[in-house]
Scaffold this motif. Structure first.
Motif, PDB file in Angstrom:
ATOM      1  N   GLU A 160       0.821  -1.209   0.000  1.00  0.00           N
ATOM      2  CA  GLU A 160       0.000   0.000   0.000  1.00  0.00           C
ATOM      3  C   GLU A 160       0.857   1.262   0.000  1.00  0.00           C
ATOM      4  OE1 GLU A 160      -2.499  -3.293   1.605  1.00  0.00           O
ATOM      5  OE2 GLU A 160      -0.463  -2.575   2.003  1.00  0.00           O
ATOM      6  N   ASP A 161       2.042   1.200   0.617  1.00  0.00           N
ATOM      7  CA  ASP A 161       2.922   2.372   0.680  1.00  0.00           C
ATOM      8  C   ASP A 161       3.445   2.767  -0.696  1.00  0.00           C
ATOM      9  OD1 ASP A 161       3.506   3.096   3.666  1.00  0.00           O
ATOM     10  OD2 ASP A 161       3.582   0.917   3.599  1.00  0.00           O
ATOM     11  N   ILE A 162       3.506   1.798  -1.613  1.00  0.00           N
ATOM     12  CA  ILE A 162       4.111   2.075  -2.914  1.00  0.00           C
ATOM     13  C   ILE A 162       3.109   2.660  -3.899  1.00  0.00           C
ATOM     14  CG2 ILE A 162       3.751  -0.020  -4.317  1.00  0.00           C
ATOM     15  CD1 ILE A 162       6.842  -0.110  -4.583  1.00  0.00           C
ATOM     16  N   LEU A 163       1.819   2.608  -3.557  1.00  0.00           N
ATOM     17  CA  LEU A 163       0.767   3.045  -4.475  1.00  0.00           C
ATOM     18  C   LEU A 163       0.664   4.566  -4.536  1.00  0.00           C
ATOM     19  CD1 LEU A 163      -2.036   0.612  -3.211  1.00  0.00           C
ATOM     20  CD2 LEU A 163      -0.446   0.227  -5.114  1.00  0.00           C
ATOM     21  N   PRO A 164       0.135   5.115  -5.635  1.00  0.00           N
ATOM     22  CA  PRO A 164      -0.203   6.540  -5.652  1.00  0.00           C
ATOM     23  C   PRO A 164      -1.197   6.824  -4.523  1.00  0.00           C
ATOM     24  CG  PRO A 164      -0.347   5.605  -7.872  1.00  0.00           C
ATOM     25  CD  PRO A 164      -0.155   4.454  -6.939  1.00  0.00           C
ATOM     26  N   ARG A 165      -0.812   7.705  -3.596  1.00  0.00           N
ATOM     27  CA  ARG A 165      -1.597   7.874  -2.376  1.00  0.00           C
ATOM     28  C   ARG A 165      -3.016   8.369  -2.638  1.00  0.00           C
ATOM     29  NH1 ARG A 165      -0.425   8.486   3.139  1.00  0.00           N
ATOM     30  NH2 ARG A 165       1.263   7.047   2.638  1.00  0.00           N
ATOM     31  N   ASP A 166      -3.179   9.270  -3.611  1.00  0.00           N
ATOM     32  CA  ASP A 166      -4.516   9.811  -3.869  1.00  0.00           C
ATOM     33  C   ASP A 166      -5.477   8.732  -4.356  1.00  0.00           C
ATOM     34  OD1 ASP A 166      -3.039   9.570  -6.201  1.00  0.00           O
ATOM     35  OD2 ASP A 166      -4.026  11.255  -7.204  1.00  0.00           O
ATOM     36  N   LEU A 167      -4.972   7.803  -5.159  1.00  0.00           N
ATOM     37  CA  LEU A 167      -5.832   6.735  -5.662  1.00  0.00           C
ATOM     38  C   LEU A 167      -6.114   5.698  -4.589  1.00  0.00           C
ATOM     39  CD1 LEU A 167      -4.377   6.250  -9.254  1.00  0.00           C
ATOM     40  CD2 LEU A 167      -6.465   7.424  -8.587  1.00  0.00           C
ATOM     41  N   TYR A 168      -5.142   5.455  -3.704  1.00  0.00           N
ATOM     42  CA  TYR A 168      -5.397   4.542  -2.592  1.00  0.00           C
ATOM     43  C   TYR A 168      -6.466   5.119  -1.669  1.00  0.00           C
ATOM     44  CZ  TYR A 168      -4.768   1.763   1.631  1.00  0.00           C
ATOM     45  OH  TYR A 168      -4.996   0.960   2.731  1.00  0.00           O
ATOM     46  N   GLY A 226      -0.578  -0.528   5.113  1.00  0.00           N
ATOM     47  CA  GLY A 226      -1.585  -1.579   5.158  1.00  0.00           C
ATOM     48  C   GLY A 226      -2.000  -1.919   6.567  1.00  0.00           C
ATOM     49  N   PHE A 227      -1.047  -1.892   7.490  1.00  0.00           N
ATOM     50  CA  PHE A 227      -1.323  -2.209   8.891  1.00  0.00           C
ATOM     51  C   PHE A 227      -2.178  -1.124   9.546  1.00  0.00           C
ATOM     52  CE2 PHE A 227      -0.405  -2.168  13.413  1.00  0.00           C
ATOM     53  CZ  PHE A 227      -0.397  -3.507  13.761  1.00  0.00           C
ATOM     54  N   VAL A 228      -1.812   0.136   9.327  1.00  0.00           N
ATOM     55  CA  VAL A 228      -2.484   1.214  10.059  1.00  0.00           C
ATOM     56  C   VAL A 228      -3.866   1.532   9.488  1.00  0.00           C
ATOM     57  CG1 VAL A 228      -0.283   2.248  10.678  1.00  0.00           C
ATOM     58  CG2 VAL A 228      -1.510   3.100   8.681  1.00  0.00           C
ATOM     59  N   THR A 229      -4.119   1.181   8.207  1.00  0.00           N
ATOM     60  CA  THR A 229      -5.441   1.451   7.648  1.00  0.00           C
ATOM     61  C   THR A 229      -6.516   0.714   8.425  1.00  0.00           C
ATOM     62  OG1 THR A 229      -4.533   1.781   5.422  1.00  0.00           O
ATOM     63  CG2 THR A 229      -6.878   1.326   5.587  1.00  0.00           C
ATOM     64  N   GLY A 230      -6.265  -0.562   8.709  1.00  0.00           N
ATOM     65  CA  GLY A 230      -7.221  -1.332   9.501  1.00  0.00           C
ATOM     66  C   GLY A 230      -7.414  -0.747  10.881  1.00  0.00           C
ATOM     67  N   ASN A 254      -8.940  11.393   5.084  1.00  0.00           N
ATOM     68  CA  ASN A 254      -8.025  12.187   4.264  1.00  0.00           C
ATOM     69  C   ASN A 254      -6.581  11.753   4.488  1.00  0.00           C
ATOM     70  OD1 ASN A 254      -7.011  13.600   6.613  1.00  0.00           O
ATOM     71  ND2 ASN A 254      -8.878  14.863   6.555  1.00  0.00           N
ATOM     72  N   ASN A 255      -5.682  12.302   3.692  1.00  0.00           N
ATOM     73  CA  ASN A 255      -4.281  11.897   3.725  1.00  0.00           C
ATOM     74  C   ASN A 255      -3.624  12.248   5.052  1.00  0.00           C
ATOM     75  OD1 ASN A 255      -1.850  10.848   2.520  1.00  0.00           O
ATOM     76  ND2 ASN A 255      -1.160  12.965   2.287  1.00  0.00           N
ATOM     77  N   LEU A 263     -10.027   3.520  -0.741  1.00  0.00           N
ATOM     78  CA  LEU A 263     -10.393   3.305   0.657  1.00  0.00           C
ATOM     79  C   LEU A 263     -11.735   3.951   0.982  1.00  0.00           C
ATOM     80  CD1 LEU A 263      -9.778   2.352   3.525  1.00  0.00           C
ATOM     81  CD2 LEU A 263      -8.400   4.432   3.851  1.00  0.00           C
ATOM     82  N   ASN A 264     -11.935   5.178   0.535  1.00  0.00           N
ATOM     83  CA  ASN A 264     -13.198   5.874   0.808  1.00  0.00           C
ATOM     84  C   ASN A 264     -14.367   5.252   0.038  1.00  0.00           C
ATOM     85  OD1 ASN A 264     -12.405   7.886   2.725  1.00  0.00           O
ATOM     86  ND2 ASN A 264     -11.326   8.958   1.087  1.00  0.00           N
ATOM     87  N   GLU A 265     -14.075   4.694  -1.142  1.00  0.00           N
ATOM     88  CA  GLU A 265     -15.116   3.968  -1.877  1.00  0.00           C
ATOM     89  C   GLU A 265     -15.520   2.701  -1.112  1.00  0.00           C
ATOM     90  OE1 GLU A 265     -17.445   3.550  -5.599  1.00  0.00           O
ATOM     91  OE2 GLU A 265     -16.480   5.182  -4.466  1.00  0.00           O
ATOM     92  N   TYR A 266     -14.538   2.041  -0.511  1.00  0.00           N
ATOM     93  CA  TYR A 266     -14.807   0.854   0.304  1.00  0.00           C
ATOM     94  C   TYR A 266     -15.657   1.228   1.519  1.00  0.00           C
ATOM     95  CZ  TYR A 266     -13.837  -2.768   3.803  1.00  0.00           C
ATOM     96  OH  TYR A 266     -13.957  -3.722   4.773  1.00  0.00           O
ATOM     97  N   ILE A 267     -15.316   2.341   2.139  1.00  0.00           N
ATOM     98  CA  ILE A 267     -16.073   2.798   3.315  1.00  0.00           C
ATOM     99  C   ILE A 267     -17.521   3.100   2.933  1.00  0.00           C
ATOM    100  CG2 ILE A 267     -16.304   4.693   4.974  1.00  0.00           C
ATOM    101  CD1 ILE A 267     -13.218   4.850   4.979  1.00  0.00           C
ATOM    102  N   LYS A 268     -17.703   3.721   1.768  1.00  0.00           N
ATOM    103  CA  LYS A 268     -19.058   4.102   1.344  1.00  0.00           C
ATOM    104  C   LYS A 268     -19.857   2.902   0.855  1.00  0.00           C
ATOM    105  CE  LYS A 268     -19.749   6.000  -2.697  1.00  0.00           C
ATOM    106  NZ  LYS A 268     -19.783   6.941  -3.848  1.00  0.00           N
TER     107      LYS A 268
END
Length: 606
Positions: free
Chosen positions: A503-511, A544-548, A530-531, A515-520
């Motif tokens: 997850e750290d390697i991904l473009p942060r805005d798209l991640y 990946g760890f801290v998102t959960g 937000n970032n 994530l917000n699409e998953y929440i919705k």
């Protein structure tokens, strides 16, 4: 406009309510015979029909009280162009309404719906179109305004001066259904061409670029001879480009004799054969390819829904790979659905496109069912269906990338696909295997090295990743297979390598968008992360760890383990593929781009 979902109930082998999700480009159905794949594919064609056939009702299904069975509901996403077309169609009918005083009850209802749709569409709202077909009801088309979810009928008054029935009939995407075929013929007359007596020959002339001049092809003149020579050269060039087994071997020839246009095929030995004498695989491939372009009336179809039942059934594995490549190409500007029994027709580099169809056998679990995500645990459900074990080496490329989990595979496939053109990456030779969870990597390494498979193991840069990496290297050493194994850590692609996950390697805005699409969509919450919140929460842990943990803190889930990384990865893939190229700046200095470049080199994706 894209078809995104079909809701079925009481339709043939589909008994209980079933949600059939359709992908924006390509949807692949895999399953055993008689489990309902063909029924699901044929249900798509009813988007263009107004009524069911007598045998469409599921005869073994007990009709729920008060329900019209069979039932089909098509849900289509509307884009801005679609909304503009609906606005134009409605506004063209507003002048047909009588005055307020003269309006009857039906006219008032129709106009009220029109006014509501216009207000919503003109204000930039998003919307869906719901097309409903049930046993007793007239086909209904409903405009669903989002996010409010309010429904407005567009079918009332279709036969009246103010109805837009004719517009809606042409507005819905055309569905074209193809069954497996090998109907290449050797010759055809002009009258047969005009009567569309053979779609494959029609497609052949379109592929040769001479369909618009077909009358001239039959003439006995120098210009007609020249036209046939140009046509056969283009046909040869096109065929060699799409049929890898025939590169530099198939040369096409066209001639006219006794009022018929003949086609012959010359092979590299100088032998001439008619199409009907070619192999079954060759005929099957081109029957698919040529009938497609005949029905689409163009070499570059757009906006269709193409449905293929077992298109690769007669093909050699390499021919199936060629066919899959063509299906993906067609899916760029259309939607394609197809069924298969073959592992070579499953696009493992875009796993979200494949669904497993099966019939429930347990008590109370009857009729056709769908597993929407059969790629979990290294496609275990599909491998079980096909009888494929992990030792079946033909299922993998010469060198495979082994990753910790399913979400890692989806993220990496998405990145490589997005930047494949920029980096000249050949995805056909890509093999990514996920261990489903980190703890299983050790066992997979042992199995694959025992089969003398070349392997790159990719792990997170954290204490757990360090531990599994040590164990993997020790195993390779004991097996004396060190030369077959290479290891990578996510942290290798950062200046500071401590605590990094995929997850750290991904473009942060798209991640964040994923994530917000998953929440919705999945958690049903309007909360938006937000970032700054992610960065503050991250500290010295992987993203990946801290998102959960953050979702637990927000009260959205109970445990970190309840966070679905796979579903979030699916949303990320969608956002990444739809993102414009201009969004990615200074690519050479981005970790995700460097990551893709390194994988290209190490996996030999040239």
């Amino acid at each position: 406009m894209k078809l995104k979902q079909i809701v079925l109930e009481g339709f043939r082998s589909i008994q209980e309510p079933l949600n059939f999700w359709i992908k924006p480009q390509v949807t692949c159905l895999v399953g055993a015979n008689e489990h309902g794949k063909s029924n699901l594919l044929e249900s798509v064609t009813y988007l263009n029909f107004n009524e069911f056939q007598p045998d469409d009702t599921s005869i073994s299904y007990r009709r729920p009280k008060g329900k019209d069975i069979p039932y089909l509901e098509f849900i289509l996403d509307l884009n801005s162009d679609d909304l503009g077309a609906i606005i134009e169609a409605i506004e063209s009918k507003l002048g047909a309404f009588p005055s307020e005083i003269e309006m009857d009850t039906q006219a008032k209802g129709v106009k009220a719906n029109y006014d509501s749709v216009l207000i919503h569409a003109k204000n930039g709202g998003s919307a869906e179109l719901r097309v409903i077909l049930s046993e007793k009801s007239v086909k209904r088309i409903i405009y669903k305004a989002l996010p409010q979810g309010k429904n407005y009928s567009l079918t009332y008054g279709s036969s009246q001066p103010y109805g837009i029935g004719d517009f809606l009939k042409g507005f819905l995407p055309k569905v074209v259904f193809f069954e497996a075929s090998n109907e290449l013929i050797d010759s055809i007359t002009l009258a047969q061409l005009n009567a569309r007596a053979n779609l494959e020959f029609e497609g052949l002339l379109k592929l040769a670029g001479v369909w618009d001049k077909k009358e001239e092809l039959f003439e006995n003149s120098t210009s007609a001879f020249t036209l046939r020579v140009k046509a056969q050269r283009q046909l040869t060039r096109k065929v060699r480009g799409i049929w890898s087994q025939g590169k530099k071997t198939h040369t096409f020839h066209l001639r006219v004799e006794d009022g018929s246009l003949y086609v012959t095929i010359e092979d590299k030995t100088g032998t001439f054969d008619t199409p009907t004498k070619r192999s079954l695989g060759f005929r099957s491939f081109f029957s698919f390819y040529l009938a497609l372009y005949a029905e689409a009336s163009t070499l570059d179809p757009e906006g269709f829904i193409f449905v293929f039942d077992e298109p690769g059934i007669h093909l050699h594995p390499q021919g199936q790979k060629d066919l899959l490549k063509e299906i993906k190409k067609v899916g760029l500007n259309n939607q394609v659905l197809y069924s298969t029994h073959s592992p070579f027709m499953v696009d493992r580099n875009d796993p979200t496109r494949t669904s497993l169809v099966y019939k429930g056998i347990d008590k109370g679990d009857k009729g056709t069912k769908i597993i929407q995500k059969p790629y979990g645990n290294n496609w275990s459900s599909l491998r079980s269906l096909w009888g494929i074990t992990m030792n079946d080496s033909f299922f993998y490329s010469d060198k495979s990338l082994l990753v910790e989990g399913t979400s890692d595979r989806i993220y990496i496939s998405a990145l490589l696909k997005k930047f494949s053109e920029r980096l000249s990456i050949n995805l056909n030779s890509l093999s990514i295997i996920d261990a489903d969870r980190r703890e299983e990597m050790f066992a997979l390494v042992r199995i694959l090295l025992a089969e003398d498979r070349k392997l790159i193991a990719l792990v997170d840069t954290d204490s757990g990743g360090d531990a599994i990496l040590k164990k993997i290297n020790e195993t390779a050493k004991k097996m004396k297979k060190q030369t077959l194994l290479e290891t990578l850590r996510i942290g290798d692609f950062f200046k500071t390598s401590k605590d990094k996950s995929i997850e750290d390697i991904l473009p942060r805005d798209l991640y964040l968008a994923a994530l917000n699409e998953y929440i919705k969509e999945i958690l049903g919450s309007k909360l938006v992360i937000n970032n700054r919140e992610l960065t503050t929460a991250q500290g010295s842990n992987t993203l990946g760890f801290v998102t959960g943990d953050l979702l637990v803190t927000k009260g959205l889930i109970t445990r970190r383990e309840d966070f679905s990384k796979t579903t979030t990865a699916d949303f990320f893939n969608k956002f990444l593929q739809n993102a414009p190229t201009s969004q990615f700046v200074d690519l050479e200095n981005q970790p995700y781009f460097l990551f893709c470049a390194v994988l290209k080199e190490k996996l030999g994706l040239d």
